[in-house]
Design an enzyme around this catalytic site. Sequence first.
Site, PDB file in Angstrom:
ATOM      1  N   ARG A  45      -0.156  12.453  -8.850  1.00 11.28           N
ATOM      2  CA  ARG A  45       0.386  11.115  -8.591  1.00 11.28           C
ATOM      3  C   ARG A  45       1.804  10.960  -9.134  1.00 11.28           C
ATOM      4  O   ARG A  45       2.607  10.198  -8.605  1.00 11.28           O
ATOM      5  CB  ARG A  45      -0.458  10.045  -9.294  1.00 11.28           C
ATOM      6  CG  ARG A  45      -1.782   9.744  -8.649  1.00 11.28           C
ATOM      7  CD  ARG A  45      -2.342   8.458  -9.262  1.00 11.28           C
ATOM      8  NE  ARG A  45      -3.777   8.355  -9.117  1.00 11.28           N
ATOM      9  CZ  ARG A  45      -4.400   7.910  -8.030  1.00 11.28           C
ATOM     10  NH1 ARG A  45      -3.695   7.520  -6.996  1.00 11.28           N
ATOM     11  NH2 ARG A  45      -5.707   7.847  -7.975  1.00 11.28           N
ATOM     12  N   GLU A  48       0.859  -1.191   0.000  1.00 13.18           N
ATOM     13  CA  GLU A  48       0.000   0.000   0.000  1.00 13.18           C
ATOM     14  C   GLU A  48       0.885   1.227   0.000  1.00 13.18           C
ATOM     15  O   GLU A  48       1.945   1.235   0.620  1.00 13.18           O
ATOM     16  CB  GLU A  48      -0.833   0.050   1.295  1.00 13.18           C
ATOM     17  CG  GLU A  48      -2.291  -0.285   1.140  1.00 13.18           C
ATOM     18  CD  GLU A  48      -3.157   0.254   2.281  1.00 13.18           C
ATOM     19  OE1 GLU A  48      -2.656   0.451   3.397  1.00 13.18           O
ATOM     20  OE2 GLU A  48      -4.354   0.484   2.029  1.00 13.18           O
ATOM     21  N   ASP A  49       0.435   2.271  -0.652  1.00 12.30           N
ATOM     22  CA  ASP A  49       1.160   3.539  -0.553  1.00 12.30           C
ATOM     23  C   ASP A  49       0.964   4.144   0.831  1.00 12.30           C
ATOM     24  O   ASP A  49       1.936   4.552   1.473  1.00 12.30           O
ATOM     25  CB  ASP A  49       0.728   4.516  -1.655  1.00 12.30           C
ATOM     26  CG  ASP A  49      -0.784   4.654  -1.744  1.00 12.30           C
ATOM     27  OD1 ASP A  49      -1.507   3.785  -1.214  1.00 12.30           O
ATOM     28  OD2 ASP A  49      -1.258   5.634  -2.337  1.00 12.30           O
ATOM     29  N   ASP A  65      -4.366   4.741   6.162  1.00 11.10           N
ATOM     30  CA  ASP A  65      -4.991   5.934   6.729  1.00 11.10           C
ATOM     31  C   ASP A  65      -5.995   5.469   7.804  1.00 11.10           C
ATOM     32  O   ASP A  65      -5.590   5.136   8.918  1.00 11.10           O
ATOM     33  CB  ASP A  65      -5.652   6.658   5.539  1.00 11.10           C
ATOM     34  CG  ASP A  65      -6.156   8.036   5.864  1.00 11.10           C
ATOM     35  OD1 ASP A  65      -5.346   8.949   5.977  1.00 11.10           O
ATOM     36  OD2 ASP A  65      -7.377   8.207   5.991  1.00 11.10           O
ATOM     37  N   PHE A  96      -2.828  16.575   4.390  1.00  9.99           N
ATOM     38  CA  PHE A  96      -3.190  15.986   3.097  1.00  9.99           C
ATOM     39  C   PHE A  96      -1.950  15.938   2.225  1.00  9.99           C
ATOM     40  O   PHE A  96      -1.352  16.958   1.908  1.00  9.99           O
ATOM     41  CB  PHE A  96      -4.302  16.799   2.422  1.00  9.99           C
ATOM     42  CG  PHE A  96      -5.001  16.005   1.356  1.00  9.99           C
ATOM     43  CD1 PHE A  96      -6.128  15.267   1.657  1.00  9.99           C
ATOM     44  CD2 PHE A  96      -4.475  15.936   0.067  1.00  9.99           C
ATOM     45  CE1 PHE A  96      -6.746  14.492   0.691  1.00  9.99           C
ATOM     46  CE2 PHE A  96      -5.090  15.158  -0.906  1.00  9.99           C
ATOM     47  CZ  PHE A  96      -6.221  14.430  -0.594  1.00  9.99           C
TER      48      PHE A  96
HETATM   49  C1  PRP Z   1      -5.864   5.285  -0.741  1.00 11.01           C
HETATM   50  C2  PRP Z   1      -4.537   4.567  -0.564  1.00 11.01           C
HETATM   51  C3  PRP Z   1      -4.865   3.349   0.234  1.00 11.01           C
HETATM   52  C4  PRP Z   1      -6.137   3.733   0.968  1.00 11.01           C
HETATM   53  C5  PRP Z   1      -5.846   3.900   2.415  1.00 11.01           C
HETATM   54  O1  PRP Z   1      -6.500   4.788  -1.864  1.00 11.01           O
HETATM   55  O2  PRP Z   1      -3.982   4.254  -1.810  1.00 11.01           O
HETATM   56  O3  PRP Z   1      -5.092   2.228  -0.592  1.00 11.01           O
HETATM   57  O4  PRP Z   1      -6.600   4.964   0.422  1.00 11.01           O
HETATM   58  O5  PRP Z   1      -6.929   4.482   3.088  1.00 11.01           O
HETATM   59  P1  PRP Z   1      -7.670   3.811   4.322  1.00 11.01           P
HETATM   60  O6  PRP Z   1      -6.615   3.241   5.214  1.00 11.01           O
HETATM   61  O7  PRP Z   1      -8.400   4.973   4.926  1.00 11.01           O
HETATM   62  O8  PRP Z   1      -8.598   2.780   3.798  1.00 11.01           O
HETATM   63  P2  PRP Z   1      -7.733   5.536  -2.556  1.00 11.01           P
HETATM   64  O9  PRP Z   1      -9.015   4.931  -2.081  1.00 11.01           O
HETATM   65  O10 PRP Z   1      -7.570   7.015  -2.412  1.00 11.01           O
HETATM   66  O11 PRP Z   1      -7.577   5.101  -4.076  1.00 11.01           O
HETATM   67  P3  PRP Z   1      -6.353   5.377  -5.085  1.00 11.01           P
HETATM   68  O12 PRP Z   1      -5.158   4.647  -4.531  1.00 11.01           O
HETATM   69  O13 PRP Z   1      -6.836   4.811  -6.374  1.00 11.01           O
HETATM   70  O14 PRP Z   1      -6.140   6.872  -5.136  1.00 11.01           O
END
Ligand code: PRP
Length: 175
Positions: A163, A97-98, A101, A150
């Site tokens: 990105r 995961e990046d 959160d 953010f």
């Molecule tokens: C982001 C990020 C993680 C996730 C973490 O993805 O890449 O996968 O949120 O958030 P959480 O711990 O609150 O669940 P996002 O849904 O923004 O999609 P993306 O990666 O396509 O931008």
Amino acid sequence: MTEKLRVLIGREEIAGKVAELAAQISQDYRDSNPLLLGVLKGSFIFLSDLVRALTIPVEIDFVRLASYGAGTETSGKVRVVHGLRRSIRGRHVIVVEDITDTGLTIQHLTGYLKRRHPASVKLCALFDKPQRRRVPVSIDYLGFTLPDAFVVGYGLDFNEKFRHLPELYVLEQEA
Ligand code: PRP
């Protein structure tokens, strides 16, 4: 409103941490040909840098999850949009995961994976915002702990922008 970007973590610092994580994973999985599972879209840059720093053979796959609703706040209801096409039974899986959160994405994904009987599931996250957590998450390989700001760049977006940027930035909105 104008968007202003302030560098939070520069590219050399990111590269150094990615190398550290890759060295640790290479050590821990030296005999097990793990499956690295990138969570789209945000992880694509981190995953591509990470795998090129590994010294062991791995396989790569992707899943995509989404939370219902729009805006910057998650609705709390996560679903798998693009799931696995191949069996992971008996495989050692490392979710990449990046950013972690609220933890809701990884919680949902972990349940989805465990129902498919892998040998193990670990989590590698480059960034973590522990202040935002809504469910407990154990991160096995963590890069950086961030403040609750953010952030964009290095795979992370704001409305699909930023990105591609090679560093991590804080996004500030100015009137
Ligand atoms: C982001 C990020 C993680 C996730 C973490 O993805 O890449 O996968 O949120 O958030 P959480 O711990 O609150 O669940 P996002 O849904 O923004 O999609 P993306 O990666 O396509 O931008």
